[in-house]
Enzyme design. Sequence first.
Site, PDB file in Angstrom:
ATOM      1  N   ASP A   5       0.852  -1.201   0.000  1.00 24.60           N
ATOM      2  CA  ASP A   5       0.000   0.000   0.000  1.00 24.60           C
ATOM      3  C   ASP A   5       0.880   1.241   0.000  1.00 24.60           C
ATOM      4  O   ASP A   5       2.059   1.183   0.363  1.00 24.60           O
ATOM      5  CB  ASP A   5      -0.963   0.021   1.199  1.00 24.60           C
ATOM      6  CG  ASP A   5      -0.259   0.167   2.543  1.00 24.60           C
ATOM      7  OD1 ASP A   5       0.814  -0.451   2.740  1.00 24.60           O
ATOM      8  OD2 ASP A   5      -0.780   0.891   3.415  1.00 24.60           O
TER       9      ASP A   5
ATOM     10  N   GLU B 102       0.054  -0.878   5.910  1.00 22.69           N
ATOM     11  CA  GLU B 102       1.119  -0.297   6.731  1.00 22.69           C
ATOM     12  C   GLU B 102       0.903   1.195   6.927  1.00 22.69           C
ATOM     13  O   GLU B 102       1.086   1.720   8.019  1.00 22.69           O
ATOM     14  CB  GLU B 102       2.495  -0.546   6.095  1.00 22.69           C
ATOM     15  CG  GLU B 102       3.666  -0.321   7.043  1.00 22.69           C
ATOM     16  CD  GLU B 102       4.119   1.136   7.162  1.00 22.69           C
ATOM     17  OE1 GLU B 102       4.792   1.460   8.156  1.00 22.69           O
ATOM     18  OE2 GLU B 102       3.805   1.949   6.267  1.00 22.69           O
TER      19      GLU B 102
HETATM   20  N1  BES Z   1       8.711   3.278   5.516  1.00 23.35           N
HETATM   21  C1  BES Z   1       8.077   4.164   6.421  1.00 23.35           C
HETATM   22  C2  BES Z   1       8.779   4.279   7.750  1.00 23.35           C
HETATM   23  C3  BES Z   1      10.201   4.763   7.747  1.00 23.35           C
HETATM   24  C4  BES Z   1      10.682   5.623   6.783  1.00 23.35           C
HETATM   25  C5  BES Z   1      11.030   4.381   8.759  1.00 23.35           C
HETATM   26  C6  BES Z   1      11.997   6.053   6.822  1.00 23.35           C
HETATM   27  C7  BES Z   1      12.324   4.825   8.822  1.00 23.35           C
HETATM   28  C8  BES Z   1      12.820   5.667   7.833  1.00 23.35           C
HETATM   29  C9  BES Z   1       6.647   3.692   6.646  1.00 23.35           C
HETATM   30  O1  BES Z   1       5.999   3.342   5.453  1.00 23.35           O
HETATM   31  C10 BES Z   1       5.833   4.793   7.250  1.00 23.35           C
HETATM   32  O2  BES Z   1       5.669   5.797   6.620  1.00 23.35           O
HETATM   33  N2  BES Z   1       5.304   4.566   8.433  1.00 23.35           N
HETATM   34  C11 BES Z   1       4.372   5.442   9.043  1.00 23.35           C
HETATM   35  C12 BES Z   1       3.696   4.654  10.109  1.00 23.35           C
HETATM   36  C13 BES Z   1       2.289   4.990  10.379  1.00 23.35           C
HETATM   37  C14 BES Z   1       1.423   5.338   9.255  1.00 23.35           C
HETATM   38  C15 BES Z   1       1.659   4.025  11.337  1.00 23.35           C
HETATM   39  C16 BES Z   1       5.078   6.645   9.632  1.00 23.35           C
HETATM   40  O3  BES Z   1       6.244   6.548  10.066  1.00 23.35           O
HETATM   41  O4  BES Z   1       4.468   7.710   9.619  1.00 23.35           O
HETATM   42 MN    MN Z   2       7.147   2.154   4.288  1.00 25.22          MN
HETATM   43 MN    MN Z   3       5.307   5.260   4.525  1.00 24.91          MN
END
Ligand code: BES
Ligand code: MN
Ligand code: MN
Length: 453
Positions: free
Chosen positions: A85, A149
């Site tokens: 997603d 996610e």
């Molecule tokens: N891939 C990211 C998280 C990430 C990016 C971790 C760069 C470390 C470095 C992930 O897809 C993301 O965006 N997670 C969300 C989580 C949430 C929607 C529960 C976030 O971090 O905002």
């Molecule tokens: Mn991600």
């Molecule tokens: Mn993300």
Amino acid sequence: MQGYIEQNKEKFLNELLDLLRIPSVSADSKFKGDVRKAAEFVAEKIQVAGADLVEICETAGHPIVFGQKIIDETLPTVLVYGHYDVQPADPYELWNSPPFEPVVKDGKIYARGACDDKGQFYMHIKAFEAMMATNALPCNVKFMIEGEEEIGSDNLGIFVAANKDRLKADVILISDTAIIANDTPSIDVGLRGLSYLEVEVTGANRDLHSGVYGGAVANPINVLSKMIASLHDENNHITIPTFYDDVLDLTAEERAAMAQTPFNLDAYKEDLAIDEVYGETGYSTIERASIRPTLDVNGIWGGYIGEGAKTVLPSKAYAKISMRLVPNQQSDKITALFTKHFESIAPAGVQVKVRPHHGGEPYVTPTNSIEYLAAEKAMEEAFGKKPVPTRGGGSIPIVALFEKELQVKTVLMGFGLDSDAIHSPNEHYGLFNFYKGIETIPLFFKYYAEMAQ
Ligand code: BES
Ligand code: MN
Ligand code: MN
């Protein structure tokens, strides 16, 4: 292996571009059918690459793709996690080319999800294909690629708790984070947790004439702004009582090591077109963006925002607020602290409601484990340079849950760059990074299988 990858470079890229054409936005129900299409695409590619079992698992929300290749029950098992997603592409008008019509320009693939996470998890399917095709898969592999996610992985949490046997593995491998630079490889050894909520402030029972009532009745937007402003002090510390109580501070040695992490402040500022960084007194930019908790307004609205002017005192004001958490803070506890505090600072004359959204726990993992050492060796060989351990600022809520439910550690072997504009317009992913990932992953399998024997 390298030969196979070299010969199939074009094919790998074209398949990724096909996947990027599917607008699998999990947050917006308008795209529900496309999210499923992406799941079907992923399932088929895992099958074709050589899995002996692939399934699209239904959930209360978007489906989870599960696949596996078991070559020998006595060998170790790597569980690859990723998410198909993507974030909404808004605002569309800021994209130089349409977000779901990928283009390759200056060695980069431009599309929503190019880096986060389609471009990154797809490397694993192609690495698997390459290992299968060259008879080089050294251990068992399972794939779990989810579709929620970006909206908090709630259904995946339920799936993991209910499928512990099926997900049995020795290590979890994820490419959904960043490296420092293409000539400075790194491996994330931590993630921040998250507490996300929405607040609503209500004043009078209806919108009012701002002349007739203005000055005599609470304006929810004025009040909300004041309440939000009070959540940080002049040093940019968060003012919620006991907010920092559970924070596990870094030791002086750990902070000194972090200060050695390659980081170019001028390049950072230039990339963002800012004249100065901003944050908590007493901490470096790297620390502020990784090992310190934060509180940020992600959206704020209310009143009249149409063309021209309307003299109105709104009845309601809203904001979406996220708090990034660090070890050993707990998402539910922080949400409760925020709620209690926010209600307590509301002045008479308004009503306040706090609605929790989703959360996730922070994660940190040691650098002396077999899985870290295997990833380190793989990256060192592929990049010709030893990777630096780093702490990531983002959140992948399922990682802490994997440890809790499956007692399995995660390796965050990401290949993105902070400048790839994930979640922003013009998200992109370097061809260098895509191919380097496909090259590095089989090395991880090889070294992990050797070390775990
Ligand atoms: N891939 C990211 C998280 C990430 C990016 C971790 C760069 C470390 C470095 C992930 O897809 C993301 O965006 N997670 C969300 C989580 C949430 C929607 C529960 C976030 O971090 O905002
Ligand atoms: Mn991600
Ligand atoms: Mn993300």
